[in-house]
Motif scaffolding. Structure first.
Motif, PDB file in Angstrom:
ATOM      1  N   SER A 156       1.642  -0.769  -1.289  1.00 54.72           N
ATOM      2  CA  SER A 156       2.520  -0.202  -2.307  1.00 54.72           C
ATOM      3  C   SER A 156       1.873   1.041  -2.927  1.00 54.72           C
ATOM      4  O   SER A 156       0.651   1.098  -3.103  1.00 54.72           O
ATOM      5  CB  SER A 156       2.788  -1.236  -3.407  1.00 54.72           C
ATOM      6  OG  SER A 156       3.361  -0.611  -4.542  1.00 54.72           O
ATOM      7  N   ARG A 157       2.701   2.041  -3.294  1.00 52.41           N
ATOM      8  CA  ARG A 157       2.180   3.251  -3.925  1.00 52.41           C
ATOM      9  C   ARG A 157       1.666   2.996  -5.336  1.00 52.41           C
ATOM     10  O   ARG A 157       1.090   3.881  -5.958  1.00 52.41           O
ATOM     11  CB  ARG A 157       3.256   4.345  -3.963  1.00 52.41           C
ATOM     12  CG  ARG A 157       3.533   5.016  -2.626  1.00 52.41           C
ATOM     13  CD  ARG A 157       2.282   5.649  -2.030  1.00 52.41           C
ATOM     14  NE  ARG A 157       1.718   6.692  -2.843  1.00 52.41           N
ATOM     15  CZ  ARG A 157       1.897   7.999  -2.639  1.00 52.41           C
ATOM     16  NH1 ARG A 157       2.613   8.414  -1.611  1.00 52.41           N
ATOM     17  NH2 ARG A 157       1.325   8.880  -3.427  1.00 52.41           N
ATOM     18  N   ARG A 158       1.868   1.810  -5.866  1.00 54.08           N
ATOM     19  CA  ARG A 158       1.301   1.537  -7.195  1.00 54.08           C
ATOM     20  C   ARG A 158      -0.214   1.323  -7.105  1.00 54.08           C
ATOM     21  O   ARG A 158      -0.910   1.336  -8.109  1.00 54.08           O
ATOM     22  CB  ARG A 158       1.978   0.325  -7.845  1.00 54.08           C
ATOM     23  CG  ARG A 158       1.625  -1.040  -7.285  1.00 54.08           C
ATOM     24  CD  ARG A 158       2.290  -2.130  -8.133  1.00 54.08           C
ATOM     25  NE  ARG A 158       1.994  -3.467  -7.653  1.00 54.08           N
ATOM     26  CZ  ARG A 158       2.707  -4.128  -6.754  1.00 54.08           C
ATOM     27  NH1 ARG A 158       3.779  -3.533  -6.216  1.00 54.08           N
ATOM     28  NH2 ARG A 158       2.380  -5.353  -6.384  1.00 54.08           N
ATOM     29  N   TYR A 159      -0.708   1.128  -5.890  1.00 55.70           N
ATOM     30  CA  TYR A 159      -2.148   1.055  -5.678  1.00 55.70           C
ATOM     31  C   TYR A 159      -2.659   2.439  -5.311  1.00 55.70           C
ATOM     32  O   TYR A 159      -1.885   3.361  -5.066  1.00 55.70           O
ATOM     33  CB  TYR A 159      -2.481   0.049  -4.579  1.00 55.70           C
ATOM     34  CG  TYR A 159      -1.963  -1.344  -4.849  1.00 55.70           C
ATOM     35  CD1 TYR A 159      -2.374  -2.038  -5.978  1.00 55.70           C
ATOM     36  CD2 TYR A 159      -1.055  -1.953  -3.984  1.00 55.70           C
ATOM     37  CE1 TYR A 159      -1.893  -3.321  -6.238  1.00 55.70           C
ATOM     38  CE2 TYR A 159      -0.581  -3.233  -4.238  1.00 55.70           C
ATOM     39  CZ  TYR A 159      -0.998  -3.904  -5.372  1.00 55.70           C
ATOM     40  OH  TYR A 159      -0.522  -5.166  -5.639  1.00 55.70           O
ATOM     41  N   CYS A 160      -3.968   2.581  -5.245  1.00 52.32           N
ATOM     42  CA  CYS A 160      -4.562   3.870  -4.894  1.00 52.32           C
ATOM     43  C   CYS A 160      -5.482   3.703  -3.697  1.00 52.32           C
ATOM     44  O   CYS A 160      -6.363   2.834  -3.708  1.00 52.32           O
ATOM     45  CB  CYS A 160      -5.341   4.431  -6.089  1.00 52.32           C
ATOM     46  SG  CYS A 160      -6.166   6.013  -5.751  1.00 52.32           S
ATOM     47  N   TYR A 161      -5.280   4.529  -2.672  1.00 53.80           N
ATOM     48  CA  TYR A 161      -6.131   4.489  -1.484  1.00 53.80           C
ATOM     49  C   TYR A 161      -7.487   5.082  -1.854  1.00 53.80           C
ATOM     50  O   TYR A 161      -7.580   6.233  -2.286  1.00 53.80           O
ATOM     51  CB  TYR A 161      -5.490   5.286  -0.355  1.00 53.80           C
ATOM     52  CG  TYR A 161      -6.245   5.219   0.965  1.00 53.80           C
ATOM     53  CD1 TYR A 161      -5.995   4.193   1.870  1.00 53.80           C
ATOM     54  CD2 TYR A 161      -7.202   6.179   1.284  1.00 53.80           C
ATOM     55  CE1 TYR A 161      -6.686   4.122   3.079  1.00 53.80           C
ATOM     56  CE2 TYR A 161      -7.897   6.119   2.489  1.00 53.80           C
ATOM     57  CZ  TYR A 161      -7.635   5.091   3.379  1.00 53.80           C
ATOM     58  OH  TYR A 161      -8.329   5.015   4.565  1.00 53.80           O
ATOM     59  N   VAL A 162      -8.555   4.284  -1.712  1.00 53.08           N
ATOM     60  CA  VAL A 162      -9.881   4.697  -2.158  1.00 53.08           C
ATOM     61  C   VAL A 162     -10.806   4.999  -0.980  1.00 53.08           C
ATOM     62  O   VAL A 162     -10.561   4.577   0.146  1.00 53.08           O
ATOM     63  CB  VAL A 162     -10.535   3.622  -3.059  1.00 53.08           C
ATOM     64  CG1 VAL A 162      -9.718   3.430  -4.331  1.00 53.08           C
ATOM     65  CG2 VAL A 162     -10.719   2.299  -2.312  1.00 53.08           C
ATOM     66  N   ASN A 203      -8.952  -1.193   1.866  1.00 47.05           N
ATOM     67  CA  ASN A 203      -7.775  -0.829   1.083  1.00 47.05           C
ATOM     68  C   ASN A 203      -6.610  -1.795   1.303  1.00 47.05           C
ATOM     69  O   ASN A 203      -5.922  -2.170   0.356  1.00 47.05           O
ATOM     70  CB  ASN A 203      -7.339   0.601   1.425  1.00 47.05           C
ATOM     71  CG  ASN A 203      -8.100   1.652   0.649  1.00 47.05           C
ATOM     72  OD1 ASN A 203      -7.788   1.955  -0.497  1.00 47.05           O
ATOM     73  ND2 ASN A 203      -9.128   2.209   1.269  1.00 47.05           N
ATOM     74  N   ALA A 204      -6.423  -2.204   2.547  1.00 49.17           N
ATOM     75  CA  ALA A 204      -5.304  -3.087   2.857  1.00 49.17           C
ATOM     76  C   ALA A 204      -5.512  -4.500   2.326  1.00 49.17           C
ATOM     77  O   ALA A 204      -4.587  -5.122   1.781  1.00 49.17           O
ATOM     78  CB  ALA A 204      -5.080  -3.130   4.369  1.00 49.17           C
ATOM     79  N   VAL A 205      -6.728  -5.009   2.442  1.00 51.52           N
ATOM     80  CA  VAL A 205      -6.996  -6.407   2.068  1.00 51.52           C
ATOM     81  C   VAL A 205      -7.239  -6.579   0.570  1.00 51.52           C
ATOM     82  O   VAL A 205      -6.815  -7.575  -0.021  1.00 51.52           O
ATOM     83  CB  VAL A 205      -8.206  -6.944   2.870  1.00 51.52           C
ATOM     84  CG1 VAL A 205      -8.535  -8.372   2.451  1.00 51.52           C
ATOM     85  CG2 VAL A 205      -7.921  -6.894   4.374  1.00 51.52           C
ATOM     86  N   LEU A 206      -7.894  -5.596  -0.057  1.00 49.10           N
ATOM     87  CA  LEU A 206      -8.313  -5.761  -1.456  1.00 49.10           C
ATOM     88  C   LEU A 206      -7.444  -5.008  -2.460  1.00 49.10           C
ATOM     89  O   LEU A 206      -7.753  -5.017  -3.658  1.00 49.10           O
ATOM     90  CB  LEU A 206      -9.768  -5.279  -1.617  1.00 49.10           C
ATOM     91  CG  LEU A 206     -10.827  -6.023  -0.819  1.00 49.10           C
ATOM     92  CD1 LEU A 206     -12.185  -5.369  -1.016  1.00 49.10           C
ATOM     93  CD2 LEU A 206     -10.881  -7.494  -1.221  1.00 49.10           C
ATOM     94  N   LYS A 207      -6.380  -4.395  -2.006  1.00 50.71           N
ATOM     95  CA  LYS A 207      -5.626  -3.416  -2.809  1.00 50.71           C
ATOM     96  C   LYS A 207      -5.464  -3.740  -4.288  1.00 50.71           C
ATOM     97  O   LYS A 207      -5.724  -2.905  -5.152  1.00 50.71           O
ATOM     98  CB  LYS A 207      -4.260  -3.172  -2.183  1.00 50.71           C
ATOM     99  CG  LYS A 207      -3.478  -4.442  -1.841  1.00 50.71           C
ATOM    100  CD  LYS A 207      -2.242  -4.108  -1.035  1.00 50.71           C
ATOM    101  CE  LYS A 207      -1.472  -5.336  -0.632  1.00 50.71           C
ATOM    102  NZ  LYS A 207      -2.169  -6.151   0.388  1.00 50.71           N
ATOM    103  N   GLU A 208      -5.066  -4.980  -4.631  1.00 49.20           N
ATOM    104  CA  GLU A 208      -4.820  -5.296  -6.049  1.00 49.20           C
ATOM    105  C   GLU A 208      -6.094  -5.700  -6.784  1.00 49.20           C
ATOM    106  O   GLU A 208      -6.080  -5.936  -7.988  1.00 49.20           O
ATOM    107  CB  GLU A 208      -3.765  -6.409  -6.192  1.00 49.20           C
ATOM    108  CG  GLU A 208      -4.235  -7.805  -5.821  1.00 49.20           C
ATOM    109  CD  GLU A 208      -4.176  -8.072  -4.324  1.00 49.20           C
ATOM    110  OE1 GLU A 208      -4.452  -9.220  -3.920  1.00 49.20           O
ATOM    111  OE2 GLU A 208      -3.848  -7.147  -3.554  1.00 49.20           O
TER     112      GLU A 208
END
Length: 324
Positions: A156-162, A203-208
């Motif tokens: 989701s775009r509410r997360y940030c790709y780090v 990023n995919a597994v820990l996003k939230e």
């Protein structure tokens, strides 16, 4: 007053022993009041002499020690999917996903640093960041505003790709949730969408469960271009980071490469300053295969003769003078 011990993790192979030493030296010299244990995960091609050389960079500094971990233990414990050693990304970069499995169980938190990094200031403020409710803390990546990354990884775009080059990791959380197994499961189910190795996986597994940290703790090369990736949401933070970063991440071409297309990177002089204090003073590395050396030579010759256009100047760097 010395603070609690700081545990720093790095992963290296024989090609990256020198930059690992320079990174470690920069950490030590800028953190004199902190006891630090460097946990270095090494490939089988890292020799006993390489290890002794790294030890010699640490021992002169009070309260600093170094421990080595053999990556073959990971190979024996986990079955690495083929995608993890393809697509131009070395196996070494994935080792950070298994830090919780390799390090002693009493270590609850670590700071992971890529070895193409220079530290310019104290890491105390970063280390003291409260991550008790998070799996990891990291800074936005230069691509964090690009929609394709979120669509490809179904984030989701509410997360940030780090960016995964600097990670403050809650090892207690990783162990409780068996993250190593979750990472491998996700990789095996999503091999076709992985473009950026373990960074995509994290990023995919820990996003939230990712806490964002200031960009000054991971200033990547793309933020220093005149035509920089423009992240409106973080523009003030990025502007501050450019002026006086704590951590400079040479995430593009490396300042020690013989054939370096990034000679104007504003902080190359900083790398050279620290490299001069090590046994590797002035050392450059050329990993290019013979075919690529020939192609580069022919291309450069044609440019000199005016028979080929000059290199794209889109990626020119901003003009700043680091006080280093």
């Amino acid at each position: 007053v010395r603070m609690e011990r700081m545990d720093i993790v790095a992963c290296t192979d024989s090609w990256f022993v020198m930059p690992t030493a320079v990174m470690i030296y920069s950490v030590c010299v800028n953190n004199p009041d902190v006891d630090i244990v460097f946990h270095v995960i090494v490939d089988a091609d890292v020799t006993p002499k390489n290890k002794r050389d790294l030890e010699k960079e640490v021992f002169p500094f009070e309260g600093k020690t170094i421990s080595f971990y053999d990556s073959t233990l990971l190979m024996q414990s986990f079955e690495f999917p083929p995608v993890m050693i393809s697509k131009g990304i070395t196996r070494t970069t994935y080792y950070r996903l298994f830090i919780a499995e390799l390090l002693p169980p009493d270590i609850e938190k670590v700071l992971y640093l890529d070895v193409d990094i220079i530290v310019r200031h104290s890491l105390r403020p970063l280390w003291k960041t409260d991550i008790s409710n998070y799996a990891v803390a990291a800074a936005p990546d230069i691509f964090s505003d690009i929609t394709e990354f979120y669509e490809r990884l179904k984030i989701s775009r509410r997360y940030c790709y780090v960016n995964a080059g600097v990670l403050l990791i809650n090892l207690e959380y990783w162990r409780e949730c068996s993250m190593a197994t979750l990472f491998l499961t996700w990789i095996s189910e999503n091999e076709n969408v992985i473009h950026y190795g373990d960074q995509d996986v994290l990023n995919a597994v820990l996003k939230e469960k990712i806490l964002l940290i200031p960009q000054k703790y991971n200033l990547m090369h793309g933020f220093l271009w005149k035509q920089s990736y423009y992240l409106e949401k973080f523009k003030n933070d990025i502007a501050e980071a450019k002026q006086d970063p704590t951590i400079v991440h040479f995430s593009g071409e490396k300042p020690w490469d013989v054939y370096n297309l990034d000679p104007r990177h504003p902080f190359v002089s900083t790398f050279i300053k620290y490299q001069r204090q090590t046994k590797w003073k002035g050392m450059r590395i050329d990993k290019r295969p013979l075919r690529l050396k020939i192609v580069n030579f022919l291309s450069d010759t044609l440019r000199l003769l005016g028979l080929k256009p000059a290199r794209n100047t889109f990626f020119e760097y901003i003009d700043i003078a680091p006080i280093d």
